[in-house]
Structure formats: structure tokens, C-alpha cells
Design a protein around this motif. Structure first.
Motif, mmCIF file in Angstrom:
data_model
loop_
_atom_site.group_PDB
_atom_site.id
_atom_site.type_symbol
_atom_site.label_atom_id
_atom_site.label_comp_id
_atom_site.label_asym_id
_atom_site.label_seq_id
_atom_site.Cartn_x
_atom_site.Cartn_y
_atom_site.Cartn_z
ATOM 1 N N GLU A 92 0.687 -1.395 0.092
ATOM 2 C CA GLU A 92 0.027 0.434 -0.272
ATOM 3 C C GLU A 92 0.785 0.815 0.344
ATOM 4 O O GLU A 92 0.715 1.691 -0.538
ATOM 5 N N ILE A 93 1.722 1.327 0.727
ATOM 6 C CA ILE A 93 2.661 2.179 0.892
ATOM 7 C C ILE A 93 3.425 2.677 -0.590
ATOM 8 O O ILE A 93 3.318 3.919 -0.835
ATOM 9 N N ILE A 94 4.103 1.824 -1.235
ATOM 10 C CA ILE A 94 4.608 1.922 -2.454
ATOM 11 C C ILE A 94 3.704 2.541 -2.958
ATOM 12 O O ILE A 94 3.764 3.889 -4.149
ATOM 13 N N ASN A 95 2.375 1.561 -3.757
ATOM 14 C CA ASN A 95 1.596 2.003 -4.405
ATOM 15 C C ASN A 95 0.886 3.664 -4.649
ATOM 16 O O ASN A 95 0.462 4.401 -5.572
ATOM 17 N N GLU A 96 0.713 3.744 -3.197
ATOM 18 C CA GLU A 96 0.524 5.163 -2.984
ATOM 19 C C GLU A 96 1.593 6.523 -2.789
ATOM 20 O O GLU A 96 1.526 7.342 -3.757
ATOM 21 N N PHE A 97 2.547 5.952 -2.914
ATOM 22 C CA PHE A 97 3.422 7.131 -2.979
ATOM 23 C C PHE A 97 3.886 6.877 -5.304
ATOM 24 O O PHE A 97 3.491 8.497 -5.097
ATOM 25 N N GLU A 98 4.356 6.021 -5.459
ATOM 26 C CA GLU A 98 3.871 5.869 -6.760
ATOM 27 C C GLU A 98 1.952 6.648 -7.613
ATOM 28 O O GLU A 98 2.742 7.660 -8.122
ATOM 29 N N HIS A 99 1.699 6.869 -6.785
ATOM 30 C CA HIS A 99 0.446 7.581 -7.641
ATOM 31 C C HIS A 99 0.410 9.172 -7.533
ATOM 32 O O HIS A 99 0.163 9.553 -8.121
ATOM 33 N N GLU A 100 1.356 9.228 -6.154
ATOM 34 C CA GLU A 100 1.168 10.523 -5.857
ATOM 35 C C GLU A 100 2.070 11.379 -6.561
ATOM 36 O O GLU A 100 2.362 12.113 -7.244
ATOM 37 N N ILE A 101 3.144 10.074 -7.225
ATOM 38 C CA ILE A 101 4.222 10.970 -8.130
ATOM 39 C C ILE A 101 4.123 11.096 -9.383
ATOM 40 O O ILE A 101 4.560 11.951 -10.106
ATOM 41 N N ILE A 102 2.853 10.144 -10.065
ATOM 42 C CA ILE A 102 2.508 10.599 -11.167
ATOM 43 C C ILE A 102 1.513 11.519 -11.485
ATOM 44 O O ILE A 102 1.878 12.025 -12.026
ATOM 45 N N GLN A 103 1.238 11.755 -10.096
ATOM 46 C CA GLN A 103 0.250 13.811 -10.350
ATOM 47 C C GLN A 103 1.442 14.339 -10.183
ATOM 48 O O GLN A 103 0.655 15.133 -10.704
ATOM 49 N N GLN A 104 2.566 14.218 -9.965
ATOM 50 C CA GLN A 104 3.274 15.640 -9.578
ATOM 51 C C GLN A 104 4.086 15.800 -11.360
ATOM 52 O O GLN A 104 4.721 16.431 -11.157
ATOM 53 N N LEU A 105 5.197 14.711 -12.136
ATOM 54 C CA LEU A 105 5.910 14.374 -13.126
ATOM 55 C C LEU A 105 4.700 14.918 -14.584
ATOM 56 O O LEU A 105 3.668 14.212 -14.527
ATOM 57 N N PRO A 106 5.246 15.260 -15.482
ATOM 58 C CA PRO A 106 4.632 15.668 -16.845
ATOM 59 C C PRO A 106 4.479 14.137 -16.926
ATOM 60 O O PRO A 106 4.654 13.199 -16.403
ATOM 61 N N ALA A 107 2.655 13.422 -17.766
ATOM 62 C CA ALA A 107 2.519 12.941 -18.235
ATOM 63 C C ALA A 107 3.975 12.009 -19.466
ATOM 64 O O ALA A 107 4.106 10.687 -19.493
ATOM 65 N N VAL A 108 4.792 12.898 -20.036
ATOM 66 C CA VAL A 108 5.208 12.129 -20.853
ATOM 67 C C VAL A 108 6.413 11.911 -20.485
ATOM 68 O O VAL A 108 6.929 10.466 -21.046
ATOM 69 N N GLU A 109 7.077 12.234 -18.927
ATOM 70 C CA GLU A 109 8.384 11.535 -19.008
ATOM 71 C C GLU A 109 7.735 10.346 -17.920
ATOM 72 O O GLU A 109 8.363 9.435 -17.681
ATOM 73 N N VAL A 110 6.475 10.512 -17.153
ATOM 74 C CA VAL A 110 6.046 9.356 -16.636
ATOM 75 C C VAL A 110 6.218 7.788 -18.260
ATOM 76 O O VAL A 110 6.426 7.022 -17.726
ATOM 77 N N LYS A 111 5.517 8.473 -18.946
ATOM 78 C CA LYS A 111 5.337 7.366 -19.960
ATOM 79 C C LYS A 111 6.530 6.546 -20.294
ATOM 80 O O LYS A 111 6.958 5.668 -20.795
ATOM 81 N N SER A 112 7.593 7.676 -20.243
ATOM 82 C CA SER A 112 8.752 7.334 -21.102
ATOM 83 C C SER A 112 9.603 6.571 -20.239
ATOM 84 O O SER A 112 9.954 5.019 -20.828
ATOM 85 N N ILE A 113 9.448 6.505 -18.827
ATOM 86 C CA ILE A 113 9.738 5.664 -18.378
ATOM 87 C C ILE A 113 9.442 4.226 -18.036
ATOM 88 O O ILE A 113 9.521 3.206 -17.645
ATOM 89 N N LYS A 114 7.732 4.201 -17.866
ATOM 90 C CA LYS A 114 7.699 3.061 -17.724
ATOM 91 C C LYS A 114 7.536 2.152 -19.406
ATOM 92 O O LYS A 114 7.849 1.258 -19.094
ATOM 93 N N ASP A 115 7.614 3.210 -20.196
ATOM 94 C CA ASP A 115 8.074 2.375 -21.547
ATOM 95 C C ASP A 115 9.246 1.462 -21.573
ATOM 96 O O ASP A 115 9.877 0.569 -21.866
ATOM 97 N N LYS A 116 9.932 2.130 -20.998
ATOM 98 C CA LYS A 116 11.258 1.926 -21.259
ATOM 99 C C LYS A 116 12.161 0.648 -20.202
ATOM 100 O O LYS A 116 12.689 -0.764 -20.496
#
Length: 816
Positions: free
Chosen positions: A361-385
């Protein structure tokens, strides 16, 4: 200085090929070179260090332990030196005045272009210099955290160069030059993350030149050391780290801020290159004893978590939970600089330990919080790699392949690839699931040995001028936009062959087959696994030495009985690599990991491939495309063996060759030093193999070894009756292979025929006679090698004899 580099090469030859204990001499020689480089003119320093780098990469992993030892010895010595505390100016500034000043900087460079080394401040400006420096430092921090738009490099890179130029001038004026070089290093790390690999290396050369001009060479070495670590180039990272520490050894006092950064960078380098225990030693002995800035401390903490992840320690999930629970707000306050690496770490944790992390739960909540604060294009780039099943993974891979195509240096290329291997594996996996053949081919292209074909210049350029014309599309990069069409068009006229791409993806073996212009198969080979193939290489390859006069143990058991039993045992032991093949000749494109498996021994549906059809390996698809149909003169044949040394086995093999070739016009050479220059050059000598470095050496007799750079001369076809001369092993630290074959192909031979294990003295004569006969009858070299192997099989029955000689390179050579 060239003599000392050659002396070092000879010492490594004695160590690797002859097993001599010359460790102290090697260390002393390397250390002397490091001091010589640092005391030389800047152009000599850059050229000779580049030459040493080239030779070290040719040696491969053998040089790494020596640099690790030197690193720790020098680090300990430097750590006891008195510290020098430098300034870090601070000032409020007027943003409008600073932007006016910035425009003036651009105008002052309008005619000469931007160069950091020679940059000077404009003549008139209204803002004070302290404010200029602090404004520039803040702007560089912003550039470090923001992705570079590779579609707008003319807009994005010059402002960064201007800022570095301003920082260079004013940081020296205010005695805070460490900040200039540390930010310079961070800008290059940003360029590297955004795929500007070659551009980052070009800029790093400028940092070295700047540091030389200011007589602070250690700063320039720091920039290159940090960059090569981020590019996962272990040899150049360690080389530049040792150059840095050597320079610091000659200083009376060392910069405290630089040393603190250096401890962190050395820790990160050792962790990156899987020297985990050494990394822990640096952390325990140095880092825990210094007071790091909060961001640097977080960086080290995350690196330690990564280390545990790389060690496959599942407790890292709980460790990450504890760290996030305590430090989440501190991570968030540094914005993207912290959030991006933490998001990448979480993605990696979920890939490696999916079951235990997905429910956190801690990791998932923090991941969600990070995604909210980062530009979508950078989130997508990391996920794609990193993550499996991402739709954008293929696009990321294509972007990476295009960036790689601009690389000028072979050693840089094979390490840059390391940064994209995970992405390539994800693309192959998802592409096989979705029957996307192009995706598999793109992933395979990335995971193949790109060093085979790359042509390069050894020396670095004489200046560090930063390019103002940006062209990211190299001559051959457009092929990746429609790669499947490119592959088909490149092979459209080869209807008589089957083309086989084969490689590992995680524990599975996959293959793609092209025949008659169409792809007829794409998928995993379910009949074997990576573990089974690796086990066979470790346990059986070394046992394939053929005996022509075996001890059968009984008068009633003939040699033929013994060989037949041996043949059945070998075939039974081979992994079942069941591939839907036709009767056509096969051209094999292996990825780096599968290249270690001798292609003649591929067993498909119970039969060894080389005894059924011609098979060749050009070592890479790109290398294959460089070949054209070629002819050689069958009367231009040279055969050498160092008979003058009196070695019995070599003498027997050479005499059997001459017996079989009585009617053939061959130039024979029995001297110690060969002089090959014919179309076909035949070599008979001893060879050795090392499990980690492949072919170990060429020997005329016991106690002597050749420098293989000076033996094989020039020609079209090299036939090596040399034990293990065709063996291939994977480079531990880069996406490449160690093999003598590659060296000969790069040096001008179109084809190399050599054994992948120990070769019996009875084979050269009978094999060569049939090979030349088949070539003279009009067959191509692949068919001729196949026929020669079949003749050996008729004589000796066992695959250890008949499958020994492997064809590498151009399969379209015929007799004129």
C-alpha cells in the motif's frame, strides 16, 4: 608514450596467454601511464588516453581488476590529504536584468559561435557579477531537471552552453569552480538520459580542455568519469576515475566539496558495475563519515536500495516501504530531481518482485502521488523503458536505436546499448505475444553485437568545439522507421537461403525465420531453455576434443565403434533447438548471449544442422549487409605453421596437410613469423581458451605466444586450424562478444573458418582438400565448408571432428 602502451599490451599478453605472474609490473605500468598522461600537453593527453582506452577495450575484462586496485589505493591516499573549502556565493537577483544579460551573451557569440572554453562575458551589462553567477547556477539547475527536446536542439542546447560558459568564467573568479564542473557533469547526465550519448561525450571533452587551461585537470576527469559511469562503460569509467585520483595525488590540498561528490560517484560506479562488496566498502569507509547535503544523502540511500535490488534481495521491498514512510516529504520537496529516479526505482521493483511489491500500500500510494506530480510524457517514457506490455516500448526502442546510430566509437556503442537492453527485452516479449515480427527484429538488433561492423577513428578530435548544427538522423537511422521493410528489401534476392534470427529473452530462446522474401516463423523455441544451453556450454563444450587414435579398451571394439558411440553421446547431450527449417543454406544472426553456442552444433529435430546443410554466422545482421558477392583466386593459397619451433603436433598437422595437397599450388611457410598475403591464408598453430575471455592465445610451442594483432596479415579467407579459434564468449560488462573471429573480420577478412573447440591434427589435410575441391567446382564457401565437414564425418564419424570447423562472415564467396 606509445612504447609504454605497447609494453602494457605485452605484459597482458604474458599474463593472459602464458599465465605469467606479472601483476606488479602491470600495475606499475598503468600507474606510470596515468602520471604521464596528466603531465602531458592536452592534445597528447586526450590522444594517448584514447589509445590506451582502445587497447583496454580490446583486452576486455582482463584490465578491470587492476584499475579497481589502483582506484582503492589512490582513493585511500587522497582521502588523507588536507581539505580546501571553497566558496558557494549566494545573492538575490533581478530576473529581468539577468535575461537582458543573457541576450547580450547570445549576441556576443553570434559571429564566433558558442564555445565554453573561450567564452567571455559581454563588455557592458547592468547586473552585478555575483547576481549573474547565482542566476546562472539556478538556471543550470533548472536545465538539469528538465528533459531536452531532441526535436528542437538548436533552441535547447545553446542556452545550456551559454550558462556553462558564464559559470566557467565567474566560478573561477569567485573561487567556486567545483560548482561549475559538478553542474557540467549533471548537464551531461541529463543529455545522456535524453539519448544524446555522443553529444554528451563531445561536451565532456570540452570540460577536460577547460580544466587543463585552468590547471585543475582533476575536475575534467571527474566530468568524464561521471559520464562514463552513467553510460555504463566500465573501462572508461575506471580509467578516468584513476586519472582523476592520480591528478589529486599530486595536489597539496584537495577540494572538500569535490571529494564528497567523488565518494558518492565512486560508490555509484561500483554499484552500477556490480562490484557490490566494493561499493559497500566505499559507503562504510567514506560516505557514512561525511556530512552530505540532503539531496546527495537521498541519492546515496536510493542507490543502496538499488544495490539490494540488483542483488535480488527481496527484503528491499520492506526497506523501500520504511524509507518512504519516514522520508516521503523530503523526497517530494526536491521535485523532479528526486521523483523521477524514485519512480524508475518503483517500476524496477515491481518488475523484479512483482508479487511482494504489487500489494504494498505504501509503495502504491507513493507511486500514485509521484505520477500526479510528474509530466505525463516523462511518466510514460520511464514506463515504456522498464515495464512489460507498454504500447510505447517499441517507439522508445526505435528512438534509442536512432541515437545509437550516431555513435562514432565502437567501445562507446557496446556500452550505450546496456542502457536499452531492458527496453529491448520488454519489446521482444510483448511483440512475440502480439505476433509483431518487426518488434522482435528491433529488439534483436539492439541485443546483437554492434561492434562487429562499426567503422571508427581511434583518435579523438583535436578540439572541443560544440556543434551548432544538430543532425540527429545519421545516414542509416531512417531504416528503423520501417524496419521490417528494410530487412525484406535487404534480403530480397537471397531466395536460396533461410535467414534465422535467434537469441535469448530472459530464460527463453526465440527465433524468427525469413525465407523466400517472407517471414515464415516467429516465436519461442519451447524445446529448450537458456539454463539447458548454458549448462551444455559449461559441461560439454570442453569435452569435444576428438581422438583419432582412441583407447577403445578392448581389441574387439574398433575405432569406428568408439566414434559411433561418442557421436550418439554428443548428439544425445545437445539441447533440442527444434526450428522449422527447410533444406536451404542457413545464415544465422545470433544475439550476444546465444553467440557463445557453436552454431554447427545446433540440433534440430534430432539432427545436427551442419551435417544437413550449409550454415554460416556473419556475427551480426549489419555486418552481413556489408558483404557483396565476392570471388577469390584458387591459386592464391598460403599455408603456415611454425615448424621451426619443433612442436610435434603442429608438425604432424602440417605434414598431413601437405600430403593431401600435393597437386595443389600452395605457398608453404614453416618459419616462426608468418607473412600471409594470399586470398586464402591457412594457419596451423596451437590455441588456448579461457572461459571468461574466449580465445586466450596463439602459440608456436609451449612457453611462447604471439601478439594476434601482428600474425594474420591480409587476405579474403582465413582458415584457422587452431584450437578454440572460433570460440565466442559474452563480454561481462557490455553488449558484445570476445572472439578472435571478430578481430579478423574487422581487420579485412571476408570470411573466417575456425574450430570452436580443440582440433585434432588429422583434420586439416582431409578437410582442406575437400574444401578447395568444392570451391573449384563452383560452390559457394558455405556449401564448400558443408561438404568438407561431411568428408570429415565420413572418415571419423563423430561430430567432435566433423562439426569443428565453423564459417563466419561472408557466405557468398566463390572461386574466380
Amino acid at each position: 608514450m606509445d612504447d609504454k602502451i605497447n609494453d602494457l599490451k605485452n605484459l597482458f599478453l604474458q599474463s593472459i596467454s602464458l599465465g605469467h605472474n606479472v601483476n606488479d609490473e602491470i600495475l606499475s605500468n598503468i600507474d606510470a601511464l596515468l602520471y604521464l598522461f596528466n603531465r602531458s600537453d592536452i592534445n597528447i593527453l586526450r590522444q594517448k588516453s584514447a589509445k590506451l582506452s582502445y587497447e583496454l577495450h580490446e583486452l576486455g575484462v582482463a584490465s578491470v581488476p587492476y584499475f579497481i586496485l589502483l582506484l582503492f589505493n589512490k582513493l585511500e591516499a587522497v582521502s588523507f590529504k588536507p581539505r580546501l573549502k571553497r566558496n558557494s556565493p549566494d545573492s538575490n537577483f533581478d530576473e529581468d536584468l539577468f535575461m537582458d544579460f543573457f541576450k547580450q551573451c547570445f549576441e556576443s557569440c553570434s559571429e564566433t559561435g558558442i564555445r565554453i572554453l573561450t567564452f567571455n562575458l559581454p563588455s557592458n551589462y547592468e547586473i552585478d557579477e555575483i547576481s549573474i553567477y547565482c542566476s546562472t547556477r539556478s538556471l543550470l539547475d533548472k536545465f538539469i531537471s528538465e528533459p531536452i527536446n531532441t526535436n528542437e536542439l538548436k533552441a535547447d542546447l545553446p542556452p545550456r552552453a551559454i550558462c556553462l560558459g558564464v559559470s566557467k568564467v565567474l566560478s573561477h573568479k569567485f573561487n567556486c569552480q567545483h560548482e561549475f564542473y559538478i553542474q557540467f557533469s549533471s548537464i551531461l547526465a541529463r543529455m545522456n538520459r535524453d539519448g544524446l550519448y555522443q553529444e554528451a561525450r563531445d561536451w565532456a571533452e570540452e570540460a577536460v580542455i577547460c580544466s587543463y587551461e585552468y590547471q585543475e585537470l582533476y575536475y575534467g576527469h571527474y566530468v568524464k568519469f561521471s559520464l562514463y559511469t552513467s553510460q555504463m562503460n566500465v573501462i572508461d569509467s575506471l580509467l578516468n576515475c584513476c586519472l582523476l585520483l592520480t591528478a589529486l595525488c599530486e595536489e597539496e590540498r584537495v577540494c572538500d566539496e569535490l571529494m564528497n561528490k567523488l565518494y558518492v560517484e565512486i560508490f555509484l560506479a561500483l554499484r552500477t558495475f556490480n562490484f557490490f562488496e566494493y561499493a559497500k566498502d566505499v559507503y562504510k569507509n567514506y560516505i557514512v563519515n561525511i556530512k552530505l547535503q540532503e539531496y546527495e544523502l537521498q541519492k546515496c540511500d536510493l542507490a543502496m536500495l538499488y544495490l539490494r535490488l540488483m542483488e535480488n534481495d527481496e527484503t528491499v521491498v520492506a526497506g523501500a516501504e520504511r524509507y518512504i514512510r519516514i522520508n516521503k516529504e523530503n523526497i517530494i520537496k526536491f521535485g523532479k530531481s528526486s521523483l523521477l529516479p524514485w519512480f524508475a526505482f518503483i517500476c524496477n521493483v515491481k518488475e523484479v518482485f512483482h508479487d511482494s511489491s504489487i500489494g504494498s500500500e505504501i509503495i502504491n500510494e507513493f507511486e500514485h502521488e509521484i505520477i500526479q506530480q510528474l509530466p505525463a510524457v516523462e511518466v510514460k517514457s520511464i514506463k515504456d523503458k522498464i515495464l512489460r506490455g507498454q504500447l510505447g516500448g517499441k517507439d522508445s526502442l526505435i528512438f534509442g536505436l536512432k541515437n545509437l546510430s550516431r555513435t562514432r566509437n565502437r567501445a562507446d556503442l557496446i556500452h550505450e546499448v546496456n542502457q536499452l537492453v531492458v527496453t529491448a527485452s520488454r519489446v521482444i516479449e510483448s511483440s512475440i505475444e502480439s505476433s509483431d515480427i518487426e518488434g522482435v527484429l528491433l529488439g534483436h538488433q539492439l541485443k546483437s553485437d554492434g561492434s562487429v561492423y562499426l567503422k571508427e577513428s581511434l583518435m579523438v578530435p583535436d578540439n572541443g568545439v560544440i556543434q551548432q548544427i544538430f543532425n540527429l538522423d545519421s545516414q542509416n537511422s531512417a531504416r528503423f522507421d520501417n524496419y521490417i521493410r528494410y530487412v525484406k528489401n535487404s534480403l530480397f534476392d537471397a531466395s536460396s537461403k533461410q535467414f534465422l534470427w535467434i537469441g535469448f529473452n530472459h530464460e527463453k530462446l526465440y527465433c524468427v525465420i525469413l525465407e523466400g522474401g517472407d517471414f515464415v516463423h516467429c516465436g519461442y523455441i519451447e524445446s529448450t531453455s537458456k539454463n539447458e544451453i548454458s549448462h551444455w556450454l559449461k559441461s560439454r563444450l570442453s569435452t569435444l576434443a576428438f581422438e583419432d587414435t582412441p583407447n577403445t579398451g578392448s581389441y574387439f571394439i574398433t575405432r569406428e565403434d568408439f566414434w559411433l558411440e561418442e557421436s550418439n553421446s554428443i548428439i544425445e547431450s545437445l539441447p533440442c533447438i527444434d526450428i522449422p527449417l527447410s533444406s536451404k543454406e542457413v545464415v544465422l544472426f545470433s544475439d550476444v548471449q546465444f553467440s557463445s553456442f557453436p552454431h554447427n552444433m545446433i540440433k534440430s529435430h534430432g539432427k545436427i544442422m551442419t551435417l544437413e546443410r550449409g550454415i554460416s554466422s556473419p556475427l551480426s545482421f549489419d555486418n552481413y549487409l556489408s558483404y557483396k558477392k565476392s570471388k577469390f583466386n584458387s591459386k592464391s593459397v598460403y599455408a603456415w605453421a611454425p615448424i621451426s619451433e619443433g612442436d610435434m603436433a603442429i608438425s604432424i598437422a602440417f605434414s598431413k596437410l601437405k600430403e593431401e595437397m600435393v597437386a595443389t599450388n600452395i605457398v608453404y611457410d614453416e618459419g616462426l613469423i608468418p607473412n600471409p598475403s594470399q586470398d586464402i591464408n591457412i594457419f596451423i598453430s596451437h590455441g588456448g581458451r579461457n572461459g571468461s575471455s574466449g580465445f586466450r592465445g596463439l602459440y608456436p610451442t609451449s612457453g611462447k605466444a604471439y601478439d594476434t594483432d601482428k600474425v594474420f596479415g591480409i587476405g579474403k579467407v582465413a582458415i584457422l586450424f587452431v584450437c578454440h579459434a572460433g570460440s565466442i564468449v559474452e563480454n561481462v560488462y557490455s553488449n558484445s562478444t570476445h572472439t578472435l573471429v571478430k578481430k579478423l573480420l574487422r581487420n579485412g577478412y571476408e570470411a573466417v573458418i575456425s574450430p570452436s573447440w580443440s582440433l585434432n591434427v588429422s583434420i586439416p589435410g582431409v578437410w582442406t582438400k575437400e574444401f578447395l575441391k568444392s570451391m573449384n567446382s563452383g560452390l559457394n564457401i558455405s556449401q564448400a565448408v558443408h561438404n568438407a565437414n561431411l568428408i570429415v564425418n565420413d572418415c571419423y564419424l563423430s561430430p567432435s571432428a566433423s562439426a569443428a570447423m565453423h564459417l563466419f562472415g561472408n557466405d557468398e564467396i566463390t572461386c574466380a
